[in-house]
Design a protein around this motif. Structure first.
Motif, mmCIF file in Angstrom:
data_model
loop_
_atom_site.group_PDB
_atom_site.id
_atom_site.type_symbol
_atom_site.label_atom_id
_atom_site.label_comp_id
_atom_site.label_asym_id
_atom_site.label_seq_id
_atom_site.Cartn_x
_atom_site.Cartn_y
_atom_site.Cartn_z
ATOM 1 N N GLY A 15 34.036 -13.484 -94.534
ATOM 2 C CA GLY A 15 34.034 -12.108 -94.468
ATOM 3 C C GLY A 15 33.439 -11.287 -95.326
ATOM 4 N N VAL A 16 33.679 -11.883 -96.814
ATOM 5 C CA VAL A 16 32.844 -11.032 -97.797
ATOM 6 C C VAL A 16 31.395 -11.247 -97.762
ATOM 7 N N LEU A 17 31.064 -12.525 -97.415
ATOM 8 C CA LEU A 17 29.545 -12.785 -97.390
ATOM 9 C C LEU A 17 28.944 -12.087 -96.213
ATOM 10 N N THR A 18 29.291 -12.016 -95.052
ATOM 11 C CA THR A 18 28.764 -11.116 -94.054
ATOM 12 C C THR A 18 28.589 -9.969 -94.327
ATOM 13 N N THR A 38 23.756 3.014 -106.020
ATOM 14 C CA THR A 38 25.399 3.346 -105.497
ATOM 15 C C THR A 38 25.469 2.445 -104.331
ATOM 16 N N LEU A 39 24.758 1.979 -103.677
ATOM 17 C CA LEU A 39 25.159 0.699 -102.564
ATOM 18 C C LEU A 39 25.335 -0.431 -103.500
ATOM 19 N N LEU A 40 24.804 -0.755 -104.220
ATOM 20 C CA LEU A 40 25.240 -2.017 -105.059
ATOM 21 C C LEU A 40 26.713 -1.593 -105.778
ATOM 22 N N VAL A 41 26.999 -0.722 -106.504
ATOM 23 C CA VAL A 41 28.334 -0.602 -107.198
ATOM 24 C C VAL A 41 29.379 -0.588 -106.170
ATOM 25 N N VAL A 42 29.175 0.294 -104.992
ATOM 26 C CA VAL A 42 30.049 0.439 -103.993
ATOM 27 C C VAL A 42 30.387 -0.927 -103.228
ATOM 28 N N GLY A 43 29.457 -1.896 -103.078
ATOM 29 C CA GLY A 43 29.544 -3.099 -102.515
ATOM 30 C C GLY A 43 30.254 -3.886 -103.468
ATOM 31 N N LEU A 44 29.850 -3.837 -104.796
ATOM 32 C CA LEU A 44 30.669 -4.770 -105.696
ATOM 33 C C LEU A 44 32.100 -4.178 -105.970
ATOM 34 N N VAL A 54 37.663 -5.470 -105.066
ATOM 35 C CA VAL A 54 39.200 -5.086 -104.441
ATOM 36 C C VAL A 54 39.638 -6.151 -103.489
ATOM 37 N N THR A 55 38.625 -6.760 -102.657
ATOM 38 C CA THR A 55 39.002 -7.773 -101.679
ATOM 39 C C THR A 55 39.343 -8.802 -102.300
#
Length: 306
Positions: free
Chosen positions: A229-232, A277-283, A288-289
């Motif tokens: 799930g994290v990878l996709t 911003t996309l990189l930080v939010v994705g990380l 958290v997951t």
């Protein structure tokens, strides 16, 4: 009778002289992490340096250093709306890939090695085809004169063509189709290492097949499902071609906006801020997951691998 040689006895009793300290080259050879150096250098050159340059562009403009570009991204407006839509779409695609791929991966683990090789060949065949070609195939399938509308018209189900293309559903279908083989392979790799004797032991102790699956196999395979799930999810964040071709204006993802800022408006600062911003939010979402799921999967996976 001869007296023993005192010098020989003294040599035996005296402690041996300490060995010479190893040189820097010998210490480097004994360093356990030196095989990782090529990968670390490659990571530094192709990721850290470019991302660092983009980060500098996001906070440096014609007027000097500042956070105006970042504030424009996170402020209430179209950019934050598109970022939220991208995150929701990516999360949905990640969950759907796990939901659809888990039964397939579990089915593969129950087959013989020869059957597994044949089925894995069919699963990986879509990965041999370009994403662009697979996306165009969805246009042919969902278009007004596409295969589905042709069948609907031939069977007399509707006189007007169905509006299937350029919708959020078309984006979901195309993205899931692209990422589903990756999710299946990830979960199958994790499931293959589970000790199947534990299921047999549960059956011997009186558990039904369903209860043995829920209490034994499912917890042991949860970490693999989370990894898939994290990878996709991470791969979905950067999708560009598929939403642009099969989605509508409301389905634009943040990657499409970044490309527009770079190639059309030539606003490299704002495009860099969007990317960072996309990189930080994705990380942050991945971190958290990982923390949440580690609490539920770390103990359940101990002792369950072969």
């Amino acid at each position: 009778m001869t007296m023993p040689d005192v010098s020989v006895r003294a040599e035996r009793i005296a402690p041996a002289a300490p060995a010479a300290a190893p040189g820097a080259f010998a210490r480097a050879l004994r360093w356990r992490y030196w095989p990782l150096l090529p990968a670390a250098l490659l990571f530094l050159l192709v990721f850290v340096v470019p991302v660092g340059e983009v980060a500098i562009w996001s906070v440096r403009g014609e007027a000097g250093w500042g956070l105006s570009n970042v504030q424009q991204v996170v402020a209430d407006g179209p950019f934050r709306t598109i970022l939220g839509s991208t995150l929701r779409l990516s999360l949905t695609v990640g969950v759907a890939c796990v939901a659809f791929g888990y039964p397939v991966a579990y089915f593969l683990t129950t087959r013989t090695p020869r059957q597994q090789r044949l089925l894995l060949l069919f699963i990986t065949i879509p990965l041999w085809v370009s994403v662009l070609i697979r996306t165009y195939s969805w246009i042919v399938l969902l278009g007004r004169e596409g295969l589905i509308n042709s069948l609907v018209k031939a069977w007399g189900l509707s006189d007007t063509p169905l509006h299937l293309l350029y919708t959020r559903g078309a984006v979901y279908a195309a993205m899931i189709q692209v990422l589903l083989p990756i999710a299946i392979l990830t979960m199958f790799s994790s499931m293959s290492s589970i000790n199947r004797a534990l299921l047999s032991a549960a059956r011997i102790l009186g558990a039904t097949p369903g209860r043995a699956f829920l209490r034994v196999f499912l917890p042991l395979s949860a970490s693999g499902a989370v990894s898939a799930g994290v990878l996709t999810f991470v791969l979905s964040l950067g999708f560009f071609i598929t939403p642009a071709l099969v989605g509508g204006p409301k389905d634009a993802m943040i990657a499409n906006v970044i490309a527009q800022q770079i190639s059309e408006t030539l606003d490299w600062g704002l495009g860099s801020a969007l990317g960072m911003t996309l990189l930080v939010v994705g990380l942050a979402v991945v971190a958290v997951t990982g923390v949440v799921m580690r609490r539920f999967t770390s103990l359940s996976s101990e002792g369950g691998t072969r």
